[in-house]
Motif scaffolding. Structure first.
Motif, PDB file in Angstrom:
ATOM      1  N   GLY A  40       0.816  -1.212   0.000  1.00 55.72           N
ATOM      2  CA  GLY A  40       0.000   0.000   0.000  1.00 55.72           C
ATOM      3  C   GLY A  40       0.847   1.259   0.000  1.00 55.72           C
ATOM      4  O   GLY A  40       0.642   2.172  -0.809  1.00 55.72           O
ATOM      5  N   GLY A 249     -11.565  -5.396 -11.455  1.00 59.80           N
ATOM      6  CA  GLY A 249     -10.137  -5.676 -11.472  1.00 59.80           C
ATOM      7  C   GLY A 249      -9.702  -6.657 -12.540  1.00 59.80           C
ATOM      8  O   GLY A 249      -8.527  -6.937 -12.668  1.00 59.80           O
ATOM      9  N   SER A 277      -6.981  -1.798 -15.700  1.00 63.36           N
ATOM     10  CA  SER A 277      -6.054  -2.929 -15.676  1.00 63.36           C
ATOM     11  C   SER A 277      -5.498  -3.213 -17.068  1.00 63.36           C
ATOM     12  O   SER A 277      -4.313  -3.553 -17.207  1.00 63.36           O
ATOM     13  CB  SER A 277      -6.747  -4.154 -15.099  1.00 63.36           C
ATOM     14  OG  SER A 277      -8.037  -4.270 -15.614  1.00 63.36           O
ATOM     15  N   MET A 296       1.157   3.545 -11.627  1.00 63.89           N
ATOM     16  CA  MET A 296       0.924   3.254 -10.204  1.00 63.89           C
ATOM     17  C   MET A 296      -0.283   4.028  -9.702  1.00 63.89           C
ATOM     18  O   MET A 296      -1.095   3.504  -8.936  1.00 63.89           O
ATOM     19  CB  MET A 296       2.142   3.677  -9.393  1.00 63.89           C
ATOM     20  CG  MET A 296       3.303   2.770  -9.554  1.00 63.89           C
ATOM     21  SD  MET A 296       3.098   1.433  -8.420  1.00 63.89           S
ATOM     22  CE  MET A 296       4.583   0.554  -8.642  1.00 63.89           C
ATOM     23  N   GLY A 299      -3.270   2.350 -10.923  1.00 63.60           N
ATOM     24  CA  GLY A 299      -3.471   1.127 -10.160  1.00 63.60           C
ATOM     25  C   GLY A 299      -4.008   1.415  -8.773  1.00 63.60           C
ATOM     26  O   GLY A 299      -4.880   0.703  -8.269  1.00 63.60           O
ATOM     27  N   LEU A 302      -7.652   2.160  -8.957  1.00 62.45           N
ATOM     28  CA  LEU A 302      -8.411   0.915  -9.117  1.00 62.45           C
ATOM     29  C   LEU A 302      -8.513   0.164  -7.791  1.00 62.45           C
ATOM     30  O   LEU A 302      -9.581  -0.319  -7.402  1.00 62.45           O
ATOM     31  CB  LEU A 302      -7.731   0.043 -10.170  1.00 62.45           C
ATOM     32  CG  LEU A 302      -8.363  -1.315 -10.443  1.00 62.45           C
ATOM     33  CD1 LEU A 302      -9.754  -1.150 -10.982  1.00 62.45           C
ATOM     34  CD2 LEU A 302      -7.517  -2.104 -11.406  1.00 62.45           C
ATOM     35  N   PHE A 303      -7.376   0.104  -7.076  1.00 61.12           N
ATOM     36  CA  PHE A 303      -7.346  -0.601  -5.795  1.00 61.12           C
ATOM     37  C   PHE A 303      -8.312   0.050  -4.810  1.00 61.12           C
ATOM     38  O   PHE A 303      -9.079  -0.638  -4.122  1.00 61.12           O
ATOM     39  CB  PHE A 303      -5.920  -0.595  -5.257  1.00 61.12           C
ATOM     40  CG  PHE A 303      -5.778  -1.193  -3.884  1.00 61.12           C
ATOM     41  CD1 PHE A 303      -6.450  -2.346  -3.545  1.00 61.12           C
ATOM     42  CD2 PHE A 303      -4.961  -0.602  -2.945  1.00 61.12           C
ATOM     43  CE1 PHE A 303      -6.317  -2.900  -2.286  1.00 61.12           C
ATOM     44  CE2 PHE A 303      -4.817  -1.150  -1.688  1.00 61.12           C
ATOM     45  CZ  PHE A 303      -5.511  -2.291  -1.366  1.00 61.12           C
ATOM     46  N   THR A 306     -11.937  -0.884  -5.790  1.00 60.26           N
ATOM     47  CA  THR A 306     -12.323  -2.254  -5.435  1.00 60.26           C
ATOM     48  C   THR A 306     -12.370  -2.435  -3.923  1.00 60.26           C
ATOM     49  O   THR A 306     -13.204  -3.169  -3.408  1.00 60.26           O
ATOM     50  CB  THR A 306     -11.355  -3.293  -6.028  1.00 60.26           C
ATOM     51  OG1 THR A 306     -10.023  -2.879  -5.749  1.00 60.26           O
ATOM     52  CG2 THR A 306     -11.524  -3.419  -7.510  1.00 60.26           C
ATOM     53  N   LEU A 307     -11.483  -1.706  -3.220  1.00 57.18           N
ATOM     54  CA  LEU A 307     -11.488  -1.795  -1.758  1.00 57.18           C
ATOM     55  C   LEU A 307     -12.820  -1.321  -1.206  1.00 57.18           C
ATOM     56  O   LEU A 307     -13.444  -1.985  -0.367  1.00 57.18           O
ATOM     57  CB  LEU A 307     -10.339  -0.942  -1.212  1.00 57.18           C
ATOM     58  CG  LEU A 307     -10.072  -1.029   0.271  1.00 57.18           C
ATOM     59  CD1 LEU A 307      -9.674  -2.436   0.625  1.00 57.18           C
ATOM     60  CD2 LEU A 307      -8.979  -0.075   0.678  1.00 57.18           C
ATOM     61  N   ASN A 310     -15.588  -3.830  -2.117  1.00 55.20           N
ATOM     62  CA  ASN A 310     -15.523  -5.035  -1.294  1.00 55.20           C
ATOM     63  C   ASN A 310     -15.956  -4.766   0.137  1.00 55.20           C
ATOM     64  O   ASN A 310     -16.629  -5.578   0.759  1.00 55.20           O
ATOM     65  CB  ASN A 310     -14.093  -5.585  -1.271  1.00 55.20           C
ATOM     66  CG  ASN A 310     -13.867  -6.582  -2.366  1.00 55.20           C
ATOM     67  OD1 ASN A 310     -14.552  -6.527  -3.372  1.00 55.20           O
ATOM     68  ND2 ASN A 310     -12.928  -7.462  -2.173  1.00 55.20           N
TER      69      ASN A 310
END
Lengths: 327, 425
Positions: A40, A249, A277, A296, A299, A302-303, A306-307, A310
């Motif tokens: 992270g 993702g 992606s 980065m 990315g 995106l992270f 999705t975090l 979720n």
């Protein structure tokens, strides 16, 4: 005696082995935390270099020319969401149907086999779905895409530039490599995951309430609508969000099908789209250090998405009534 | 029977001629056959069949009269016509809620059938397209070093990709299994705010897209630390991706170990380490194996982390520390980039081999796993019964030995009875 009793001090003296054991597992916990934090923190630090230069235009720019200083995720982010939403649009009715079939309609003898089959399908590698989408679906779906654009073209998302329904010789390539096709392939990939969450919740609907509905004269569908679906609502939403997280993702199947463009492409039937992606897979090799930093940042975006997805999914599943029975 | 107020008065006054009269029962025919409460009636089957034939007929009519084409459109039109006709047929002799019930049943059955069919089709399509490559034995025994894109399928193979996949997944598992299971044990054995924090973070990391895991290793190990693209880098990328999945799954499994088993172990004097090693882990073994194997299946099938970190080679490379290495999904991806039909056939063959590996892993997971904590398979039950019988015999032997020694030396034992665990020594 004044009646005041001191609580007895309880102490645990652990043996040497136990102390070593506790030290060992604590160390592994710390190690995992360090690895996760490293991912992270490293992503964030490397991304900040690009983000600080781009500023707010990172979200509004469509082009991706990091070395010219003109880059942003407006196009790829829109593409990512359009693909994921198309996927969810197809996956949710399909997996609701399959989950209801397995938990309510299927003969008891084959139920366990069906559950295993769905779990197995969730483990099929994404490159296999990509192959199928590229070599089979692409050729077959054009008719449907053309029909949709001809008759539903007045809906903004379904219009296609460069296709003329009255011209029988008009090229079909405007319909290939589209958001629509990528979405269908991703739908098949996420459907098993969504199905397995939904089935789990549906099968937990309390027997007493089911029989109550039947006793009041409900048909099977009436029972499902008044007991199973309300009970499983949390699981349905949670499973859908979980599928959405996977769809956002997904890399390789999308990368194989789409032809990347760096424009916001709202026409889902039209050739050319993009996703974050796929952008990373496309550009990592030729990127300069600053270009890598920009990737980065994409990315990281995106992270974070999705975090959040979720997190919402798991809190909805945890808070739904599922698992608690009414007594 | 009718009874008027007069009759009741007469009864009350004790008139002997007016007694209660028994009604004359006319024997009604009793149907002794059990009523069928399940299954299909003839009208159900007939209306389904009729609607199906009608649906196809309507579609055929439309497709000959109107400028429609394509088998997909034909399917869609006939399905819609089928559902409509079925609704009409059922509504002839049922009420509205029954019609809704039938329509729902038909739609749910067909959705399930459609998805399962589509998924099975995806798998068989791959195998069929790759069959040509799979039937050549050299496909499994050679690498692509001496085979160009134009060479026939009788030369060249995917040995390098199979070896690469095995090496990468072995390294990844060597990292992930000890670390992941130990972390899950930590979260369950030493609960507290820090353990909760670790759990939250590792659950958050399950959302990490696999390509971002690959990008992390690419940017840190390869760009900054200056290592070459290698099998080791790919294995590390796969580990970063698999670690949260395995931790989460193992955590769920370990949480299901019944507390009374652990407490019984503590009560018998075992320490924490012995309890974990001899009670917690064996009880959860089946679930842990399932978690690990399913995580492995995910890790083997991922293309994107490997794409960024492993490089690409056509030659067999058994050294993970240096030189590019290729895995099965990456090889598939690179094969189908080529326009040559033989290369595409190789790509499908590789994908079929990959699916076969995943299938094998899955079957192993089903055989040894899939049971809750403490539920034993028949063999395990037999072994457990045998162990317990041996223990009981050991106890009896010791007891009789003690009685015998007391008999010869009648001094009452004053110490606490000592416990001896056969398996802890």
């Amino acid at each position: 005696m004044d009646g005041v009793v001191e609580p007895r001090q309880l102490t645990t003296t652990r043996s040497m082995t136990d102390r070593i054991f506790r030290g060992g597992i604590s160390a592994s916990g710390v190690a995992v935390l360090v690895i996760m934090a490293l991912v992270g923190v490293f992503l964030t630090i490397r991304a900040l270099q690009a983000l600080s230069q781009a500023g707010l235009s990172f979200i509004t720019t469509q082009a991706w020319e990091p070395d010219g200083g003109n880059f942003g995720i407006a196009a790829v982010l829109t593409g990512t969401f359009l693909i994921a939403i198309t996927a969810i649009f197809f996956a949710v009715p399909l997996s609701t149907g399959v989950a209801l079939y397995i938990s309510e309609y299927s003969p008891r003898r084959i139920r366990q086999t069906l559950i295993s089959l769905v779990d197995l399908m969730a483990a099929v590698p994404s490159v296999v779905f990509g192959l199928w989408g590229f070599f089979f679906l692409q050729g077959q779906i054009i008719g449907l895409a053309r029909w949709l654009s001809t008759y539903l073209g007045w809906i903004p998302f379904f219009s296609v530039d460069g296709s003329d329904p009255d011209d029988p010789l008009s090229t079909a390539t405007v319909f290939t490599s589209s958001t629509f096709i990528a979405g269908i392939v991703v739908a098949l990939m996420v459907a098993p995951i969504t199905t397995s969450v939904m089935r789990e919740v549906f099968s937990q609907a309390p027997v007493g309430e089911r029989e109550g509905a039947y006793a009041l004269g409900a048909t099977k569908w009436g029972m499902i609508r008044s007991v199973v679906l309300p009970f499983g609502k949390g699981g349905m939403i949670g499973g859908t969000m979980l599928g959405l997280g996977r769809a956002l993702g997904e890399t390789i199947a999308v990368f194989m099908i789409i032809s990347p463009v760096f424009l916001i492409q709202p026409n889902i039937l039209q050739n050319g789209t993009n996703s974050i992606s796929a952008l990373i897979a496309l550009r990592y090799g030729e990127a300069t250090p600053f270009g890598t930093s920009a990737l980065m940042a994409a990315g990281l975006a995106l992270f974070l998405i999705t975090l959040v997805v979720n997190f919402i999914a798991s809190s909805i599943v945890a808070r739904s009534r599922s698992g608690a029975s009414t007594d | 029977m009718t009874a008027s107020i007069d009759d009741l008065d007469k009864l009350a006054s004790g008139d002997p001629t007016r007694r209660t009269t028994l009604p004359q029962r006319t024997p009604t025919p009793v149907d002794l056959k059990a009523r069928r409460i399940g299954g299909f009636r003839r009208s159900d089957v007939l209306s389904l069949a009729g609607a199906a034939v009608g649906g196809v007929g309507v579609a055929a009519l439309l497709f000959t009269l109107l400028p429609f084409s394509g088998w997909m459109g034909f399917l869609v039109v006939s399905y819609v016509a089928f559902v409509g006709l079925y609704a009409v047929l059922v509504s002839l002799d049922e009420d509205f809620s029954a019609v809704k019930d039938r329509i729902a049943a038909v739609v749910i059955h067909s959705l399930a059938f459609a998805l399962l069919l589509a998924l099975i089709f995806v798998v068989t399509f791959t195998v069929i397209k790759g069959w040509e490559a799979l039937t050549n034995l050299n496909f499994f025994t050679q690498d692509m070093q001496n085979a160009g894109p134009l060479d026939p399928l009788t030369s060249g193979g995917i040995l390098h990709a199979v070896a690469g996949t095995l090496i990468m997944i072995t390294i990844a598992l060597a990292i992930v299994i000890p670390l992941g299971v130990a972390c899950a044990v930590y979260m369950n054995e030493i609960p507290g705010p820090f353990a909760r924090f670790v759990r939250t973070i590792s659950e958050a990391m399950t959302a990490l897209p696999s390509i971002v895991a690959g990008l992390f290793i690419y940017a840190s190990l390869i760009l900054i630390l200056g290592f070459d693209k290698s099998g080791l880098a790919a294995a590390l990328a796969i580990s970063v991706m698999m670690l949260p999945i395995i931790i989460r799954a193992s955590d769920v499994v370990l949480r299901l170990v019944p507390g009374n088993l652990k407490e019984a172990s503590y009560a018998l004097g075992a320490g924490q380490w012995r309890t974990v090693w001899f009670v917690t882990l064996p009880t959860a073994r089946s679930g842990l194996m399932t978690a690990i194997i399913l995580g492995t299946a995910r890790g083997i099938g991922e293309t994107s982390p490997v794409l960024l970190t492993a490089g690409f080679t056509a030659a067999l490379n058994l050294n993970p520390a240096s030189g590019p290495m290729v895995s099965l999904p990456l090889a598939t991806f690179e094969f189908v980039k080529s326009p040559e039909p033989t290369m595409i056939a190789r790509g499908f063959g590789t994908a079929a081999v990959l699916m076969f590996v995943v299938l094998i892993l899955f079957i192993i997971a089903r055989i040894i796993g899939g049971r809750g904590a403490g539920n034993l398979s028949r063999n395990q039950q037999r072994r457990s019964v045998k162990r317990s019988r041996e223990d009981s015999q050991r106890f009896t032997r010791r007891e009789s030995a003690r009685v015998a020694s007391e008999g010869s030396n009648p001094k009452p034992s004053s110490g606490t009875p000592s416990l001896d665990f056969g398996d802890t020594s």
